[in-house]
Design an enzyme around this catalytic site. Structure first.
Site, PDB file in Angstrom:
ATOM      1  N   ARG A 111      37.912 -15.223  63.513  1.00  0.00           N
ATOM      2  CA  ARG A 111      39.021 -15.948  64.147  1.00  0.00           C
ATOM      3  C   ARG A 111      40.382 -15.564  63.591  1.00  0.00           C
ATOM      4  O   ARG A 111      41.403 -15.815  64.221  1.00  0.00           O
ATOM      5  CB  ARG A 111      38.763 -17.449  64.084  1.00  0.00           C
ATOM      6  N   GLU A 146      29.701 -22.168  50.430  1.00  0.00           N
ATOM      7  CA  GLU A 146      29.110 -23.454  50.070  1.00  0.00           C
ATOM      8  C   GLU A 146      27.647 -23.292  49.651  1.00  0.00           C
ATOM      9  O   GLU A 146      27.175 -23.959  48.748  1.00  0.00           O
ATOM     10  CB  GLU A 146      29.225 -24.414  51.257  1.00  0.00           C
TER      11      GLU A 146
END
Length: 171
Positions: A58, A95
């Site tokens: 993006r 994460e």
């Protein structure tokens, strides 16, 4: 302009407790996409920018049109193994694991002023890794620009002494 009206929020995606900010609804509206790019251009127009770099995927849809609007070049930052020429790479924490970002070794010349653009600033992992790549090639990061900033995740803390420009902030 309240761009939040054009950003779809999807609860519990990609996992429970996450409130995903979906920019595809903004991108799908040509007039609003253009306004978003134009507004980002205004936010950074005072900077001396030679190149814009954007991490996949993006960052491409934010950085490339912004580079076009400013009349400067665009440098893609990709996942490891996706670029065809000699690269430099930096590993960073996710994460749930690690990943690597890469740039062509000749993408930034020493002393060039680079703005890094992406769709979202969250924890700052991707953007700080992008900063490291640009700096390894001798580039000077003059700022970062985002459509969205998730303020509560403190991504700005990973960007000390770098200007951060965001169109929309979620607390």
């Amino acid at each position: 302009m309240d761009f939040k009206e054009y950003i779809r929020v999807i609860p519990d995606f990609p996992q429970p407790g996450i409130s995903f900010k979906d920019i595809t609804t903004l991108l799908n509206d040509g007039a609003m996409y253009r306004k978003a790019v134009d507004e980002l251009k205004q936010l950074v127009s005072h900077l001396k920018i030679d190149l814009i770099a954007g991490p996949e995927a993006r960052g491409f849809v934010v950085g490339a049109p912004l580079a076009y609007a400013l009349g400067v070049g665009f440098v893609p930052i990709r996942k490891s193994g996706k670029l065809p020429y000699e690269t430099i790479e930096v590993e960073y924490d996710l994460e749930y694991g690690k990943d690597r970002l890469a740039m062509h070794s000749d993408a930034v010349k020493p002393g060039q002023n680079v703005l890094i653009a992406d769709d979202l600033l969250a924890t700052g992992g991707t953007i700080s890794t992008s900063v490291n790549l640009v700096r390894q090639l001798g580039g000077h990061v003059v700022g970062t620009a985002f459509l969205i900033e998730l303020s509560e995740l403190d991504g700005r803390k990973k960007l000390p002494e770098i200007d951060v420009f965001s169109l929309v902030k979620y607390e």
